[in-house]
Design a protein around this motif. Structure first.
Motif: not given
Ligand code: GDP
Length: 213
Positions: A37, A39-42, A56, A58, A149, A181
């Motif tokens: 969570n 934001g790695k995928s993002s 994004t 999972k 942000d 991201a």
């Molecule tokens: P992962 O589990 O690390 O791969 O995380 P995800 O990429 O799935 O992101 C987890 C949540 O954080 C999602 O709801 C994304 O939309 C949100 N998110 C990721 N990056 C950002 C960012 O830079 N800004 C904001 N506001 N939300 C983000």
């Protein structure tokens, strides 16, 4: 400096459940790690400008794979399984820990780690562990304080300074920058660091530029 579209070339190669399933240990790899969570995928999607390269959303508990994305014949981005799923049984967690450790310790083509943290929750235990481990192997780490942000300028800058201070003992191998991201801020600077690790060219990266003005 590479051409701007270089990271857009990323294509999904394979998902490895075991190290033996990975691409041959040659060329260059940069691994992306972070708590679930963060934001790695993002971040991967933002860097490669592909909306769904790394999924994004999972399902917690589903089989965790080391996902490999090729940039060219020699260079790969590696999406390490996110850590921190509370719902995964302890035995599965331990198995993943082992695979992850083995990847980090044995992979000769690994050139650096991008460690993604949620700027609102930086430097949790596992983040600290990754940094200590990478430092002991003299492997460079780029910490991205993602979701910047979500904070106003001053709190974002203050977190950046505090995290840099806390990690000062590891400089210059560990660098810290702001990232979003969502807004794609910080992507160019992150690319410059990756270019260096991938031996695509070196540009001086000025850490003062990160401060949100
Ligand atoms: P992962 O589990 O690390 O791969 O995380 P995800 O990429 O799935 O992101 C987890 C949540 O954080 C999602 O709801 C994304 O939309 C949100 N998110 C990721 N990056 C950002 C960012 O830079 N800004 C904001 N506001 N939300 C983000």
């Amino acid at each position: 400096m590479n051409d701007k579209s270089y990271y857009r070339k990323a294509t999904y190669d394979l998902g490895a459940a075991k190290l033996s399933q990975l691409t041959a240990d040659e060329g260059y790899e940069v691994a992306f790690a972070g708590r679930s969570n963060a934001g790695k995928s993002s971040v991967l999607n933002a860097l490669t400008q592909q909306k769904s390269l790394a999924r994004t959303s999972k399902t917690p508990g589903r089989t965790q794979l080391i996902n490999v994305f090729s940039l060219d014949e020699e260079r790969r981005l590696i999406d390490l399984p996110g850590y921190g799923y509370a719902k995964v049984p302890e035995s599965v967690k331990l198995q993943w820990q082992k695979t992850l450790n083995a990847y980090l310790q044995e992979r000769k083509c690994l050139r650096g780690i991008v460690l993604i943290m949620d700027i609102r929750h930086p430097l949790k235990d596992y983040d600290q562990m990754m940094i200590k481990w990478a430092h002991s192997c003299e492997l460079p780490v780029l910490v991205l304080l993602n979701k910047s942000d979500k904070l106003k300028k001053n709190p974002a800058n203050n977190t950046l300074f505090a995290v840099r201070d806390e990690l000062a003992e590891y400089a210059p191998l560990v660098r810290v920058q702001l990232f979003s991201a969502l807004k794609k801020t910080g992507a160019e600077k992150c690319e410059a660091v990756l270019d260096d690790w991938f031996a695509l060219g070196y540009v001086e990266v000025d850490d003062a530029e990160d401060i949100v003005g």
